[in-house]
Design a protein around this motif. Structure first.
Motif, PDB file in Angstrom:
ATOM      1  N   MET A   1       1.108-119.983  -4.657  1.00 50.78           N
ATOM      2  CA  MET A   1       0.957-119.950  -3.396  1.00 50.78           C
ATOM      3  C   MET A   1       0.899-118.401  -2.788  1.00 50.78           C
ATOM      4  O   MET A   1       1.709-117.585  -3.367  1.00 50.78           O
ATOM      5  CB  MET A   1       2.038-120.332  -2.424  1.00 50.78           C
ATOM      6  N   VAL A   2      -0.250-118.166  -1.991  1.00 53.22           N
ATOM      7  CA  VAL A   2      -0.523-116.817  -1.696  1.00 53.22           C
ATOM      8  C   VAL A   2       0.414-116.270  -0.660  1.00 53.22           C
ATOM      9  O   VAL A   2       0.807-116.933   0.343  1.00 53.22           O
ATOM     10  CB  VAL A   2      -2.064-116.522  -1.165  1.00 53.22           C
ATOM     11  N   PRO A   3       0.992-115.220  -0.846  1.00 48.96           N
ATOM     12  CA  PRO A   3       2.158-114.662   0.092  1.00 48.96           C
ATOM     13  C   PRO A   3       1.305-114.437   1.611  1.00 48.96           C
ATOM     14  O   PRO A   3       0.257-113.848   1.473  1.00 48.96           O
ATOM     15  CB  PRO A   3       2.736-113.520  -0.479  1.00 48.96           C
ATOM     16  N   GLN A   4       1.900-114.626   2.820  1.00 47.58           N
ATOM     17  CA  GLN A   4       1.379-114.294   3.963  1.00 47.58           C
ATOM     18  C   GLN A   4       1.144-113.066   4.200  1.00 47.58           C
ATOM     19  O   GLN A   4       0.174-112.516   4.655  1.00 47.58           O
ATOM     20  CB  GLN A   4       2.222-115.014   4.930  1.00 47.58           C
ATOM     21  N   MET A   5       2.288-112.219   3.680  1.00 45.99           N
ATOM     22  CA  MET A   5       2.278-110.723   3.853  1.00 45.99           C
ATOM     23  C   MET A   5       2.690-110.119   2.431  1.00 45.99           C
ATOM     24  O   MET A   5       3.786-110.412   2.484  1.00 45.99           O
ATOM     25  CB  MET A   5       2.856-110.016   5.054  1.00 45.99           C
ATOM     26  N   PRO A   6       1.800-110.073   1.611  1.00 45.10           N
ATOM     27  CA  PRO A   6       2.065-109.421   0.154  1.00 45.10           C
ATOM     28  C   PRO A   6       3.103-108.288   0.335  1.00 45.10           C
ATOM     29  O   PRO A   6       3.019-107.184   1.066  1.00 45.10           O
ATOM     30  CB  PRO A   6       0.808-109.105  -0.568  1.00 45.10           C
ATOM     31  N   ARG A   7       3.978-108.178  -0.817  1.00 46.46           N
ATOM     32  CA  ARG A   7       4.756-107.029  -0.734  1.00 46.46           C
ATOM     33  C   ARG A   7       4.761-106.394  -2.425  1.00 46.46           C
ATOM     34  O   ARG A   7       4.756-107.160  -3.179  1.00 46.46           O
ATOM     35  CB  ARG A   7       6.288-107.451  -0.560  1.00 46.46           C
ATOM     36  N   ILE A   8       4.891-105.129  -2.310  1.00 47.77           N
ATOM     37  CA  ILE A   8       4.374-104.566  -3.647  1.00 47.77           C
ATOM     38  C   ILE A   8       5.507-103.440  -3.506  1.00 47.77           C
ATOM     39  O   ILE A   8       5.836-102.775  -2.514  1.00 47.77           O
ATOM     40  CB  ILE A   8       2.944-103.772  -3.939  1.00 47.77           C
ATOM     41  N   MET A   9       6.240-103.190  -4.829  1.00 40.46           N
ATOM     42  CA  MET A   9       7.126-101.935  -4.885  1.00 40.46           C
ATOM     43  C   MET A   9       6.602-101.360  -6.181  1.00 40.46           C
ATOM     44  O   MET A   9       6.304-101.797  -7.194  1.00 40.46           O
ATOM     45  CB  MET A   9       8.503-102.588  -5.030  1.00 40.46           C
ATOM     46  N   THR A  10       7.270 -99.984  -6.140  1.00 39.08           N
ATOM     47  CA  THR A  10       7.356 -99.105  -7.162  1.00 39.08           C
ATOM     48  C   THR A  10       8.709 -98.668  -7.715  1.00 39.08           C
ATOM     49  O   THR A  10       9.353 -98.469  -6.638  1.00 39.08           O
ATOM     50  CB  THR A  10       6.496 -97.791  -7.253  1.00 39.08           C
ATOM     51  N   TYR A  11       8.957 -98.673  -9.029  1.00 36.07           N
ATOM     52  CA  TYR A  11      10.490 -98.294  -9.404  1.00 36.07           C
ATOM     53  C   TYR A  11      10.323 -97.614 -10.730  1.00 36.07           C
ATOM     54  O   TYR A  11      10.199 -98.004 -11.756  1.00 36.07           O
ATOM     55  CB  TYR A  11      11.204 -99.815  -9.361  1.00 36.07           C
ATOM     56  N   ASN A  12      10.919 -96.162 -10.567  1.00 34.96           N
ATOM     57  CA  ASN A  12      11.074 -95.826 -11.833  1.00 34.96           C
ATOM     58  C   ASN A  12      12.582 -96.156 -12.309  1.00 34.96           C
ATOM     59  O   ASN A  12      13.599 -95.624 -11.700  1.00 34.96           O
ATOM     60  CB  ASN A  12      11.097 -94.187 -11.778  1.00 34.96           C
ATOM     61  N   VAL A  13      12.739 -96.935 -13.485  1.00 36.77           N
ATOM     62  CA  VAL A  13      14.015 -97.648 -13.842  1.00 36.77           C
ATOM     63  C   VAL A  13      14.685 -96.609 -14.702  1.00 36.77           C
ATOM     64  O   VAL A  13      15.867 -97.154 -15.042  1.00 36.77           O
ATOM     65  CB  VAL A  13      13.703 -98.943 -14.319  1.00 36.77           C
ATOM     66  N   HIS A  14      13.950 -95.518 -15.135  1.00 35.83           N
ATOM     67  CA  HIS A  14      14.978 -94.404 -16.172  1.00 35.83           C
ATOM     68  C   HIS A  14      15.616 -95.265 -17.170  1.00 35.83           C
ATOM     69  O   HIS A  14      16.822 -95.185 -17.544  1.00 35.83           O
ATOM     70  CB  HIS A  14      16.136 -94.057 -15.178  1.00 35.83           C
ATOM     71  N   ARG A  15      14.499 -96.011 -17.813  1.00 37.73           N
ATOM     72  CA  ARG A  15      14.915 -96.625 -19.228  1.00 37.73           C
ATOM     73  C   ARG A  15      16.359 -97.730 -19.040  1.00 37.73           C
ATOM     74  O   ARG A  15      16.934 -98.094 -19.751  1.00 37.73           O
ATOM     75  CB  ARG A  15      15.286 -95.756 -20.489  1.00 37.73           C
ATOM     76  N   CYS A  16      16.543 -98.185 -17.816  1.00 38.58           N
ATOM     77  CA  CYS A  16      17.724 -98.879 -17.248  1.00 38.58           C
ATOM     78  C   CYS A  16      19.000 -98.388 -17.619  1.00 38.58           C
ATOM     79  O   CYS A  16      20.169 -98.943 -17.601  1.00 38.58           O
ATOM     80  CB  CYS A  16      17.426-100.538 -18.108  1.00 38.58           C
ATOM     81  N   VAL A  17      18.837 -97.045 -17.742  1.00 43.71           N
ATOM     82  CA  VAL A  17      20.365 -96.228 -17.566  1.00 43.71           C
ATOM     83  C   VAL A  17      20.442 -95.581 -16.101  1.00 43.71           C
ATOM     84  O   VAL A  17      19.632 -95.043 -15.498  1.00 43.71           O
ATOM     85  CB  VAL A  17      20.048 -95.094 -18.556  1.00 43.71           C
ATOM     86  N   GLY A  18      21.621 -95.944 -15.562  1.00 44.14           N
ATOM     87  CA  GLY A  18      21.826 -95.546 -14.222  1.00 44.14           C
ATOM     88  C   GLY A  18      22.706 -94.476 -13.900  1.00 44.14           C
ATOM     89  O   GLY A  18      22.855 -93.581 -15.060  1.00 44.14           O
ATOM     90  N   THR A  19      22.836 -93.838 -12.796  1.00 37.71           N
ATOM     91  CA  THR A  19      23.480 -92.554 -12.616  1.00 37.71           C
ATOM     92  C   THR A  19      24.946 -92.477 -13.067  1.00 37.71           C
ATOM     93  O   THR A  19      25.593 -91.303 -13.116  1.00 37.71           O
ATOM     94  CB  THR A  19      23.475 -92.281 -11.204  1.00 37.71           C
TER      95      THR A  19
END
Length: 260
Positions: A1-19
């Motif tokens: 189903m096509v979203p009525q208002m699409p949402r895109i995100m960008t995320y630098n995940v830092h190799r999944c290592v947190g702060t």
């Protein structure tokens, strides 16, 4: 189903290592899931690397989210890979994944690249380019020039609507930013915000180096960066999320090309 208002995100995940210096792929997936994006552009993913337990982070995150994934390895050492990915449950096809130029004679520079998918939004074919640029102004200039050139934004297949998104490692007062802004529009500025949404460092975001640039048929409706405790902990960047919509195909074809 096509979203009525699409949402895109960008995320630098830092190799999944947190702060907190803890490696946690599921925590990253939970932050992404909370954003409810239709198209997810990720940077700094490890795939089968010893330092992160030989996990294929790109496919692991996609599996947790129930999405398809396309990964581009900017760096490869034998079986170990490191790079960027685009995740979506929408119909998509890869058009390109390739290295970006760097500076010669400078030891220790991390290889950089970009990944280009065509994502179907009903009758529209959205061009999505995800990238992660270098840290030095000299390499950023070369990489931006390449992205704006005939092999990427200037490619005949790269028609409006187009989104160029990712971790650019530069702010909006720099030469590389101004160069890209001659070709595409800064999504945050289109949103008419009172103040810019910053994403780095995640614990106390004061710098805007994650960006989204869009072609003329894209209207930005909302921009935000989740600031809840899990997002502040999971990576050294916050996710950057955009809600958008498209003008009609008739309006889009009135002028052709990607110009502002």
């Amino acid at each position: 189903m096509v979203p009525q208002m699409p949402r895109i995100m960008t995320y630098n995940v830092h190799r999944c290592v947190g702060t907190d210096r803890q490696l946690d792929v599921e925590r990253i997936a939970a932050v992404i899931a909370d954003c409810r994006a239709d198209i997810v552009c990720l940077q700094e993913l490890d795939v089968r690397r010893a330092r992160t337990g030989h996990v294929d982070q790109a496919h692991a995150i996609a599996s947790l989210l129930g999405m398809n994934v396309d990964f581009y390895a900017a760096m490869q050492v034998e079986e170990e890979l490191y790079g960027d990915a685009i995740l979506t449950a929408l119909p998509q096809r890869r058009l390109k994944g390739a290295a970006l130029p760097t500076l010669g004679g400078v030891p220790g520079l991390e290889p950089r690249g970009a990944l280009w998918l065509e994502v179907s939004l009903g009758q529209a074919r959205l061009q999505v380019i995800n990238t992660h640029l270098g840290l030095l102004p000299g390499e950023q200039h070369r990489q931006v020039k390449a992205l704006a050139g005939p092999k990427w934004l200037g490619d005949p297949r790269c028609q409006d609507p187009t989104i160029l998104i990712g971790d650019f490692n530069f702010t909006s007062v720099t030469g590389p930013y101004r160069h890209l802004a001659q070709h595409l529009r800064d999504a945050q500025r289109l949103a008419g915000l009172d103040r810019s949404v910053k994403t780095f460092p995640s614990a106390f975001p004061t710098i805007r180096i994650d960006h989204c640039f869009v072609s003329r048929s894209i209207t930005i409706r909302h921009v935000h960066a989740p600031f809840h405790p899990l997002a502040r902990l999971a990576s050294d960047h916050l996710p950057l999320v955009f809600d958008f919509d498209l003008t009609t195909g008739e309006d889009r074809n009135a002028g052709g090309g990607l110009s502002r």
